[in-house]
Design a protein around this motif. Structure first.
Motif, short mmCIF file in Angstrom:
data_model
loop_
_atom_site.label_atom_id
_atom_site.label_comp_id
_atom_site.label_asym_id
_atom_site.label_seq_id
_atom_site.Cartn_x
_atom_site.Cartn_y
_atom_site.Cartn_z
N LEU A 136 -6.63 5.23 -4.39
CA LEU A 136 -7.12 5.28 -2.77
C LEU A 136 -6.00 4.78 -1.83
N LEU A 137 -5.66 5.98 -0.93
CA LEU A 137 -4.52 5.68 0.10
C LEU A 137 -5.65 5.13 1.26
N VAL A 138 -5.45 3.93 1.79
CA VAL A 138 -6.31 3.54 2.86
C VAL A 138 -5.39 3.06 4.23
N PRO A 139 -5.77 3.67 5.34
CA PRO A 139 -4.94 3.27 6.52
C PRO A 139 -5.13 1.94 6.76
N ALA A 140 -4.05 1.31 7.43
CA ALA A 140 -3.87 -0.19 7.61
C ALA A 140 -2.84 -0.28 8.71
N LEU A 141 -3.27 -1.22 9.61
CA LEU A 141 -2.16 -1.77 10.60
C LEU A 141 -1.15 -2.55 9.94
N ALA A 142 -1.69 -3.31 9.14
CA ALA A 142 -0.68 -4.13 8.15
C ALA A 142 -1.32 -4.61 7.05
N VAL A 143 -0.82 -5.31 5.98
CA VAL A 143 -1.26 -6.00 4.87
C VAL A 143 -0.39 -7.15 4.47
N ASP A 144 -0.91 -8.14 3.91
CA ASP A 144 -0.26 -9.40 3.50
C ASP A 144 0.13 -9.37 2.30
N SER A 146 -1.04 -11.14 0.10
CA SER A 146 -2.07 -11.34 -0.86
C SER A 146 -3.19 -10.43 -0.87
N GLY A 147 -2.92 -9.38 -0.30
CA GLY A 147 -3.77 -8.05 -0.36
C GLY A 147 -4.74 -7.86 0.85
N ASN A 148 -4.57 -8.91 1.95
CA ASN A 148 -5.55 -8.91 3.03
C ASN A 148 -5.00 -7.70 4.10
N ARG A 149 -5.80 -6.90 4.42
CA ARG A 149 -5.72 -5.75 5.20
C ARG A 149 -6.01 -5.79 6.76
N LEU A 150 -5.34 -5.29 7.64
CA LEU A 150 -5.76 -5.32 8.86
C LEU A 150 -5.82 -4.04 9.40
N GLY A 151 -7.36 -3.75 9.52
CA GLY A 151 -7.66 -2.16 10.01
C GLY A 151 -7.66 -2.26 11.39
N ARG A 152 -8.55 -1.42 11.89
CA ARG A 152 -8.68 -1.04 13.31
C ARG A 152 -9.93 -1.91 14.09
N GLY A 153 -10.72 -2.53 12.65
CA GLY A 153 -11.78 -3.25 13.15
C GLY A 153 -13.07 -2.86 13.27
N ALA A 154 -13.40 -1.49 12.86
CA ALA A 154 -14.52 -0.84 12.78
C ALA A 154 -15.38 -1.38 11.82
N GLY A 155 -14.73 -1.72 10.60
CA GLY A 155 -15.60 -1.83 9.36
C GLY A 155 -15.68 -1.01 8.29
N PHE A 156 -15.42 0.52 8.85
CA PHE A 156 -15.79 1.53 7.89
C PHE A 156 -15.25 1.15 6.28
N TYR A 157 -14.06 0.83 6.19
CA TYR A 157 -13.44 0.61 5.02
C TYR A 157 -13.90 -0.63 4.12
N ALA A 162 -3.75 9.85 11.83
CA ALA A 162 -3.93 10.16 13.11
C ALA A 162 -3.08 9.48 14.19
N GLY A 163 -2.92 9.77 15.40
CA GLY A 163 -2.04 9.02 16.37
C GLY A 163 -0.66 8.57 16.01
N SER A 164 -0.65 7.22 15.77
CA SER A 164 0.63 6.40 15.42
C SER A 164 0.57 6.12 14.14
N GLU A 165 -0.33 6.62 13.32
CA GLU A 165 -0.40 6.15 12.01
C GLU A 165 0.95 6.71 11.01
N PRO A 166 1.47 5.85 10.10
CA PRO A 166 2.32 6.54 9.28
C PRO A 166 2.13 8.08 8.88
N ARG A 188 0.02 -5.85 18.74
CA ARG A 188 1.81 -5.95 18.54
C ARG A 188 1.97 -4.74 17.84
N ILE A 189 1.24 -4.27 16.78
CA ILE A 189 1.49 -3.30 15.83
C ILE A 189 1.34 -1.86 16.46
N LEU A 190 0.35 -1.66 17.18
CA LEU A 190 0.07 -0.67 17.89
C LEU A 190 1.31 -0.20 19.07
#
Length: 196
Positions: free
Chosen positions: A121-129, A131-142, A52-56, A12-14
């Motif tokens: 640290l500026l961290v890429p995210a698709l969303a955050v709630d 409480s601080g829970n971050r939704l990334g792209r799913g690769a787990g690097f961060y 990169a891509g559609s990231e802010p 949805r976010i992408l």
């Protein structure tokens, strides 16, 4: 109402990011650029990333969120499958093509632990709630890199205004963000109890 799964949220976010008009994307980038400059004032070392891509803040031939920062040492990630994320010093105009469609500085690179030198640290995210829970792209690097950050460092998810959500599914290995940075809301403190 049940919260969406991480894959459904990502989809949805992408899609919403890809649908942004160029004038709106440019306005959001200008706002974020101003806010990142203010956030980095007085910071010795800033951990960041190359959008990169559609990231802010993404731009094809420049890095608007970082290029104007003066007097700040900027560390950006070097991501390779199956390896801990390394870091490199960012210098405008010196990026090369990298895996995953990213851009990165050429070697030499710094050890994974060097991220502990950053106080913000500026961290890429698709969303955050909230409480601080971050939704990334799913690769787990961060998720693997952020436990090496300095205690007390600000962990700032860079997102669009409508990507600050009430709740995101969380897993035990997720590292919570301390703040979100959005074009319209600015720097938002996360993890605190919200008034009812």
């Amino acid at each position: 109402m049940a919260i969406m799964t991480k894959p459904a949220l990502r989809t949805r976010i992408l899609a919403a990011r890809r649908a942004l008009t160029e004038p709106r994307r440019a306005a959001e980038t200008r706002s974020l650029q101003t806010q990142v400059t203010a956030l980095a004032a007085g910071v010795g070392t800033l951990g960041a990333y190359i959008p990169a891509g559609s990231e802010p803040g993404a731009a094809p031939d420049a890095v608007p969120l970082l290029d104007g920062l003066l007097g700040v040492r900027i560390l950006v990630p070097i991501a390779r499958t199956g390896q801990p994320m390394q870091w490199a010093e960012y210098r405008p105009g010196e990026l090369i093509a990298a895996p995953f469609g990213l851009r990165e500085p050429p070697p030499p690179w710094l050890a994974p632990e060097s991220i502990a030198e950053a106080t913000v640290l500026l961290v890429p995210a698709l969303a955050v709630d909230r409480s601080g829970n971050r939704l990334g792209r799913g690769a787990g690097f961060y998720d693997r890199a952020l436990p090496l950050a300095a205690a007390g460092a600000l962990l700032v998810a860079v997102i669009r205004d409508d990507e600050l959500l009430d709740e995101i599914p969380a897993e035990p290995h997720d590292v919570p963000m301390t703040h979100a940075l959005t074009p319209g809301r600015g720097l938002v403190v996360l993890g605190m109890t919200q008034p009812t």
